[in-house]
Design a protein around this motif. Structure first.
Motif, short mmCIF file in Angstrom:
data_model
loop_
_atom_site.label_atom_id
_atom_site.label_comp_id
_atom_site.label_asym_id
_atom_site.label_seq_id
_atom_site.Cartn_x
_atom_site.Cartn_y
_atom_site.Cartn_z
N SER A 93 -11.73 -1.34 3.09
CA SER A 93 -11.31 -1.77 1.75
C SER A 93 -9.83 -2.15 1.69
O SER A 93 -9.38 -2.78 0.73
N LEU A 94 -9.05 -1.75 2.71
CA LEU A 94 -7.62 -2.07 2.72
C LEU A 94 -7.36 -3.54 3.01
O LEU A 94 -6.30 -4.08 2.68
N GLY A 95 -8.29 -4.20 3.69
CA GLY A 95 -8.16 -5.65 3.97
C GLY A 95 -7.14 -6.00 5.02
O GLY A 95 -6.55 -7.07 4.99
N LEU A 96 -6.91 -5.07 5.96
CA LEU A 96 -5.95 -5.35 7.03
C LEU A 96 -6.64 -6.00 8.23
O LEU A 96 -7.80 -5.72 8.52
N LYS A 97 -5.91 -6.87 8.91
CA LYS A 97 -6.43 -7.54 10.11
C LYS A 97 -5.71 -7.01 11.35
O LYS A 97 -4.55 -6.59 11.28
N SER A 98 -6.41 -7.08 12.48
CA SER A 98 -5.84 -6.53 13.72
C SER A 98 -4.73 -7.41 14.31
O SER A 98 -3.86 -6.91 15.02
N CYS A 99 -4.79 -8.72 14.04
CA CYS A 99 -3.76 -9.66 14.53
C CYS A 99 -3.59 -9.59 16.05
O CYS A 99 -2.48 -9.32 16.56
N GLN A 100 -4.67 -9.80 16.77
CA GLN A 100 -4.63 -9.83 18.23
C GLN A 100 -4.62 -11.28 18.73
O GLN A 100 -5.41 -12.10 18.26
N ILE A 101 -3.74 -11.58 19.66
CA ILE A 101 -3.68 -12.93 20.24
C ILE A 101 -5.01 -13.28 20.89
O ILE A 101 -5.47 -14.42 20.84
N GLU A 102 -5.66 -12.28 21.50
CA GLU A 102 -6.93 -12.51 22.19
C GLU A 102 -7.99 -13.05 21.22
O GLU A 102 -8.79 -13.90 21.59
N ASP A 103 -7.97 -12.53 19.99
CA ASP A 103 -8.96 -12.99 19.01
C ASP A 103 -8.78 -14.47 18.71
O ASP A 103 -9.76 -15.22 18.56
N GLU A 104 -7.55 -14.90 18.63
CA GLU A 104 -7.28 -16.31 18.35
C GLU A 104 -7.65 -17.19 19.54
O GLU A 104 -8.21 -18.28 19.39
N LEU A 105 -7.36 -16.70 20.73
CA LEU A 105 -7.68 -17.48 21.94
C LEU A 105 -9.18 -17.54 22.21
O LEU A 105 -9.65 -18.45 22.89
N LEU B 278 0.83 -1.21 0.00
CA LEU B 278 0.00 0.00 0.00
C LEU B 278 0.86 1.26 0.00
O LEU B 278 0.51 2.28 -0.60
N LEU B 279 2.01 1.19 0.69
CA LEU B 279 2.94 2.32 0.70
C LEU B 279 3.57 2.53 -0.67
O LEU B 279 3.77 3.68 -1.13
N LYS B 280 3.89 1.43 -1.35
CA LYS B 280 4.54 1.53 -2.66
C LYS B 280 3.60 2.11 -3.71
O LYS B 280 4.01 2.91 -4.56
N VAL B 281 2.34 1.70 -3.68
CA VAL B 281 1.39 2.18 -4.69
C VAL B 281 0.82 3.54 -4.34
O VAL B 281 0.08 4.14 -5.13
N GLY B 282 1.11 4.04 -3.15
CA GLY B 282 0.67 5.38 -2.78
C GLY B 282 -0.65 5.45 -2.07
O GLY B 282 -1.15 6.56 -1.81
N ASN B 283 -1.24 4.33 -1.74
CA ASN B 283 -2.51 4.35 -0.99
C ASN B 283 -2.31 4.81 0.45
O ASN B 283 -3.25 5.28 1.09
#
Length: 729
Positions: free
Chosen positions: A420-432, A378-383
């Motif tokens: 629309s960016l499709g990023l995830k929060s990646c929280q350990i709590e969500d997995e647990l 996203l940084l490379k394409v300028g978003n």
């Protein structure tokens, strides 16, 4: 008993032995029958022989070799697979550490009192579940038969789970583990990953496709899964060999099957605590959510877990305790086994969440790496502008904390277009928070975590061997809950009955090793035991407190234990426990009515689970399981109430006690000066029990529950002596 009564009794026994010797010396040498006979004198201290008021005749009952063996048998029966894969799930789902509060309260209200009650009645009456409840009230004899039916239903599918564990155990002796990677499929042009595995995960694919080879629905049988059929046969052979001699064979195996799981759990806990992320899992596990604790559902699930964790209503507890001496401290046993069970559940929970914390940490690291690569694109394409990224962030070696910081910044800056960016929060709590239980925990989540262990095959072997031992310990108690009552009631040979029972169970169990078998396991687990066992235990409580009488039962306990149990048990048995059980029964019926009857089917094309309702024939099977399990109770009640069985024959004869003597009296007893029992000569009458058992054992004759008096009826001469001390019974 007065102090000098034992002295009198000892002198009396010596006189009897002398009289026997005199009689033997005067015996006619030409008497062939006598020549074939054998005089046996057993010391009461060496063999504990009890005569109970509900038994037809006096019998020598097998006994545990030691108290330790008995405790391990009860622990092995109560501590099962549910402690490892059900309790941690409930703990996580229902408030973490706060769940332990309702669990402990209900353990004290219904767990320990009802467990103590079953131990006490089994030890007092020294019979299996059928004999115990038939003794208390013949009209309630169906309780014991209902317990046997439920035990049989549970044994059918429980041994299938042991078969699954045996399969995974056999596949663990290879490196890498077969469920470590998705398999590759080759065709004429190229090689690609198996689509079903790519859409799910390696461990999920291996469970559903390689192990179960599962069909898409219950209606699609798919034929037998030969691998699981062999494993099921092996499981039943193990159970049969262990149980064929009763407690004499299974008791010795308990030293390993009951203790080995604790060794494995401790090893896993130590290893787990050394893994990265394990502390996160344990912290998540025991962080109390007090608001959840007040929900009625939490208390219902805690009560259900307490109920099934101790094996109440199955008959196994009664069967095991019936082999105890009458003066055994069963109150101590009840408290000890109950708390061992509880602490085992807590230990298993620590292990599970230490390992799941490690697994969540690995998954979270992958999530961070994947989403960091998305941010760089996203940084490379300028978003995204480089200015919003903190200068100390290095995407090539980004930590979870740094990623969380970047994620929050991007979410604030790109608030409108963030989704629309499709990023995830990646929280350990969500997995647990992704709660898993049962087979999903043991055969998918835990196996996936073990693939990341150093020396993963070793840990896999240990884990599945532990599951096999946990399952076998519970199976021994379940089968004992079937075998012991039938042997006691119908006087069949235990070896033959055990082989027949295991053989029949194996052939019926073939429905569970079809490709659709997993769905039938779910059905039996949901419907064959829950409601019937609740009804059985409620009737047990009523039988003891209302029919037999709680005051009389407390007196019996005082006589057995040598001290009066706390009045706490009096009020629990009479008022609190029945009320709680009734509430639990109503709540379970309501829950069953609100939950649509169905199962989660694995859809091969989508590589995901999908809820399916049971077909009409499936609904009929569900209802039939519950009805068949509880049907013996009304049938036996009606048979007894309408006197459809002649009580004057065989095992229904009554037993009378008079100052140390016991005589078997049919209902139609007539006065006959030449015999104690009408139609029988004195030589055919069972002898009473007194200080030392003196009887003749006829060679070549079938084994009797009591020894005949031989020709002279010595026992009756002794029983009629005026100075006979009062019997302990």
């Amino acid at each position: 008993m007065p102090k000098n009564s034992k002295v009198v009794k000892r002198e009396l026994d010596d006189e009897v032995i002398e009289s026997v010797k005199d009689l033997l010396s005067n015996e006619d040498s030409s008497d062939d029958a006598f020549k074939k006979s054998e005089l046996t004198v057993d010391d009461q201290e060496e063999k504990d022989v009890d005569v109970e008021e509900g038994s037809d005749v006096e019998d020598e009952r097998p006994a545990w070799n030691s108290k330790l063996q008995y405790i391990l048998a009860q622990v092995g029966f109560s501590v099962g697979l549910g402690n490892v894969w059900r309790f941690p799930y409930l703990c996580q789902k229902n408030g973490g550490g706060a769940y332990l509060v309702p669990y402990l309260i209900l353990l004290l209200i219904i767990g320990i009192p009802l467990f103590f009650l079953e131990l006490a009645v089994g030890q007092r009456i020294r019979r299996g579940s059928i004999g115990v409840w038939n003794y208390i009230s013949p009209k309630l004899g169906g309780i014991g038969f209902a317990s046997c039916v439920v035990c049989f239903f549970v044994a059918l599918y429980y041994n299938v789970i042991i078969g699954w564990s045996l399969f995974y155990f056999s596949q663990s002796f290879q490196h890498p583990l077969p469920w470590d990677q998705c398999p590759l499929v080759k065709n004429a042009s190229h090689t690609f990953v198996e689509p079903e595995c790519e859409k799910s995960s390696a461990t999920t694919y291996y469970w559903y496709r390689e192990a179960l080879n599962i069909s898409n629905s219950m209606s699609e049988s798919g034929g037998l899964n030969w691998k699981m059929t062999i494993c099921l046969l092996a499981a039943w052979v193990m159970v049969c060999l262990a149980m064929i001699k009763g407690i004499q064979s299974s008791g010795k195996i308990m030293y390993f099957s009951s203790l080995f799981p604790y060794v494995v759990l401790l090893c896993f806990l130590i290893r787990g605590l050394l893994l990265n992320g394990s502390v996160d899992g344990i912290r998540h596990m025991f962080t109390p959510k007090l608001e959840i604790m007040l929900e009625p559902k939490v208390w219902r699930e805690a009560a259900t877990q307490v109920f099934f964790a101790l094996g109440l209503g199955f008959g196994g507890v009664i069967a095991f305790s019936s082999y105890n001496k009458r003066d055994n401290n069963c109150h101590f046993d009840a408290v000890l086994v109950s708390f061992i069970n509880f602490f085992t559940s807590v230990l298993a929970t620590l292990v599970v969440f230490a390992v799941l914390g490690f697994k969540a940490n690995i998954i979270n690291e992958k999530c961070v790496i994947q989403n960091s690569e998305k941010i760089l694109k996203l940084l490379k394409v300028g978003n995204l502008s480089q200015d919003i990224i903190p200068h100390h962030i290095n995407f090539s070696s980004i930590t979870a904390e740094d990623y969380s910081l970047v994620y929050d910044i991007i979410q604030k800056v790109k608030e409108e277009e963030f989704d629309s960016l499709g990023l995830k929060s990646c929280q350990i709590e969500d997995e647990l928070n992704k709660a898993v239980q049962g087979t999903g925990l043991a055969f998918i989540a835990f196996t996936e975590a073990m693939t990341h262990f150093p020396a993963s095959p070793f840990w896999s072997v240990m884990f599945f061997l532990m599951l096999v031992n946990l399952g076998l310990g519970s199976m021994f108690g379940t089968i004992e809950g079937i075998i012991t009552p039938i042997v006691d009631t119908f006087k069949v040979r235990k070896e033959i009955l055990t082989v027949i029972c295991c053989s029949v169970a194996f052939f019926i169990g073939l429905i569970f090793v079809q490709r659709s078998g997993n769905y039938f396991v779910t059905m039996f687990d949901d419907y064959s035991a829950t409601l019937p066992l609740l009804i059985v235990v409620i009737l047990e409580n009523i039988a003891v407190t209302r029919i037999y009488g709680v005051d009389k039962f407390m007196e019996d306990l005082k006589d057995m234990l040598g001290f009066s149990p706390s009045q706490y048990y009096y009020y629990m048995w009479k008022y609190v426990s029945p009320l709680v059980l009734l509430c639990l029964l109503v709540a379970s019926i309501v829950q069953m009515g609100l939950s649509p009857p169905g199962y989660n089917a694995w859809i091969e094309d989508m590589a995901t689970e999908e809820f399916h309702s049971y077909p009409m024939w499936g609904m009929i099977v569900c209802i039939s399981l519950m009805v068949l399990a509880i049907l013996p109770v009304p049938i036996v009640f009606m048979v007894r109430h309408c006197n459809l069985i002649d009580d004057s024959s065989g095992s229904l004869a009554s037993v009378s006690y008079k100052r140390g003597r016991i005589i078997k009296e049919p209902v139609n007893l007539e006065g006959d000066n030449t015999s104690l029992i009408h139609g029988k000569s004195p030589s055919e009458v069972p002898s009473p029990n007194f200080g030392k058992n003196i009887y003749r054992k006829q060679t070549g004759s079938p084994t009797l529950d009591t020894a005949p008096n031989g020709r002279y009826g010595i026992g009756y001469l002794m029983a009629d002596m005026p100075d006979m001390p009062e019997s302990d019974l």
